[in-house]
Design a protein around this motif. Structure first.
Motif, PDB file in Angstrom:
ATOM      1  N   THR A  12     -14.814   5.749 -16.965  1.00  0.00           N
ATOM      2  CA  THR A  12     -14.429   6.583 -18.106  1.00  0.00           C
ATOM      3  C   THR A  12     -15.032   5.981 -19.377  1.00  0.00           C
ATOM      4  OG1 THR A  12     -12.390   5.368 -18.593  1.00  0.00           O
ATOM      5  CG2 THR A  12     -12.260   7.125 -16.934  1.00  0.00           C
ATOM      6  N   LEU A  32     -13.146  -0.214 -25.215  1.00  0.00           N
ATOM      7  CA  LEU A  32     -13.408   1.220 -25.339  1.00  0.00           C
ATOM      8  C   LEU A  32     -14.836   1.371 -25.839  1.00  0.00           C
ATOM      9  CD1 LEU A  32     -12.442   4.136 -25.236  1.00  0.00           C
ATOM     10  CD2 LEU A  32     -11.574   3.860 -27.580  1.00  0.00           C
ATOM     11  N   MET A 113      -7.331  14.268 -17.256  1.00  0.00           N
ATOM     12  CA  MET A 113      -8.443  13.527 -17.846  1.00  0.00           C
ATOM     13  C   MET A 113      -9.506  14.490 -18.362  1.00  0.00           C
ATOM     14  SD  MET A 113      -8.898  10.992 -14.587  1.00  0.00           S
ATOM     15  CE  MET A 113     -10.520  10.467 -15.152  1.00  0.00           C
ATOM     16  N   THR A 114     -10.190  14.088 -19.406  1.00  0.00           N
ATOM     17  CA  THR A 114     -11.305  14.878 -19.913  1.00  0.00           C
ATOM     18  C   THR A 114     -12.390  14.967 -18.855  1.00  0.00           C
ATOM     19  OG1 THR A 114     -10.850  14.081 -22.136  1.00  0.00           O
ATOM     20  CG2 THR A 114     -13.009  15.065 -21.752  1.00  0.00           C
ATOM     21  N   TRP A 120     -10.878  19.988 -17.355  1.00  0.00           N
ATOM     22  CA  TRP A 120     -10.086  18.775 -17.214  1.00  0.00           C
ATOM     23  C   TRP A 120     -10.001  18.410 -15.736  1.00  0.00           C
ATOM     24  CZ3 TRP A 120      -5.546  21.198 -20.384  1.00  0.00           C
ATOM     25  CH2 TRP A 120      -5.831  21.100 -21.757  1.00  0.00           C
ATOM     26  N   SER A 155      -6.487  10.757 -20.447  1.00  0.00           N
ATOM     27  CA  SER A 155      -7.222  10.887 -21.708  1.00  0.00           C
ATOM     28  C   SER A 155      -7.008  12.224 -22.392  1.00  0.00           C
ATOM     29  CB  SER A 155      -8.721  10.670 -21.456  1.00  0.00           C
ATOM     30  OG  SER A 155      -9.207  11.594 -20.491  1.00  0.00           O
ATOM     31  N   ASN A 171      -1.341   9.420 -23.741  1.00  0.00           N
ATOM     32  CA  ASN A 171      -2.780   9.260 -23.588  1.00  0.00           C
ATOM     33  C   ASN A 171      -3.082   7.846 -23.121  1.00  0.00           C
ATOM     34  OD1 ASN A 171      -3.325  11.856 -24.395  1.00  0.00           O
ATOM     35  ND2 ASN A 171      -4.822  11.278 -25.946  1.00  0.00           N
ATOM     36  N   LEU A 173      -6.211   5.322 -20.750  1.00  0.00           N
ATOM     37  CA  LEU A 173      -7.439   5.167 -19.982  1.00  0.00           C
ATOM     38  C   LEU A 173      -7.203   4.086 -18.932  1.00  0.00           C
ATOM     39  CD1 LEU A 173     -10.015   5.292 -22.905  1.00  0.00           C
ATOM     40  CD2 LEU A 173      -9.808   6.979 -21.064  1.00  0.00           C
TER      41      LEU A 173
END
Length: 209
Positions: A12, A32, A113-114, A120, A155, A171, A173
């Protein structure tokens, strides 16, 4: 004998690594990045104790970033070969669900998740951590009807809950430092990518890979 595990997760926007003795975290790092996993992953591993050397390498299989998934898998397979280590993989939604259970306790939850092309990646889990709905790539309007769990993590969790109009969002990750939250049956020896959706380009009719 205690098994030493190197965990690699760069499927991700986040990139993380960790090394464990048995279930005990020895060291780890999470960043990130968005992009640039290929440039950061090896230095992050090299900064770990004994340069990350381990008996087993656990790597995220996705779904997520096509490039990030491949970067992580390539590193895991190369190190497994060099160290004669055992490579194992896990699905990204499984780790997110395990992280959420560690935070919230045993309860049903959805992972959102994106994905690509405005879709999604969504999956749902029972309170005991077993998968209730395997990961799919869905348009937002379809996704909000497909997942009815009160707790949503991932996410795109906040966007999902806002669109659905109810529930609790967190949210998050994936984090390689939390890999030991996974159950043993979450790992697979089949370390191939999980893309979660069909390829953008299709082969001409009559052709095969």
């Amino acid at each position: 004998m205690t098994i030493r595990t190197l965990a690699i997760d760069c499927a991700t926007a986040a990139c993380s690594v960790a090394v464990f003795e048995g279930e005990n975290l020895i060291a780890g790092e999470w960043e990130l990045l968005g992009r640039g996993h290929a440039e950061r992953l090896v230095p992050m591993i090299s900064a770990l104790p004994q340069r990350g050397r381990a008996d087993r390498i656990a790597v995220a299989l996705g779904p997520g970033s096509f490039t990030g998934i491949r970067v992580g898998l390539a590193a895991a397979k190369a190190l497994a070969l060099a160290w004669r280590a055992e490579p194992v993989g896990y699905a990204t939604p499984d780790l997110l669900a395990a992280q959420a259970r560690a935070d919230h306790g045993a309860m049903p939850l959805g992972v959102v998740m994106t994905g690509g092309h405005g879709e999604w990646f969504v999956a749902a889990y029972n309170a005991d951590g077993s998968c209730a709905q395997p990961v799919q790539s869905l348009r937002p309007e379809v996704a909000v009807a497909a997942i009815d769990c009160a707790l949503i993590v991932g996410s795109a969790a906040e966007t999902f809950v806002a669109r659905r109009g109810h529930g609790t969002a967190q949210n998050m990750l994936p984090d390689a430092r939390k890999v030991m939250a996974l159950s043993d049956n979450a790992y697979t020896a089949d370390v191939r990518p999980i893309y979660g959706r069909a390829p953008d380009a299709a082969l001409p009719a009559g052709k095969s890979r």
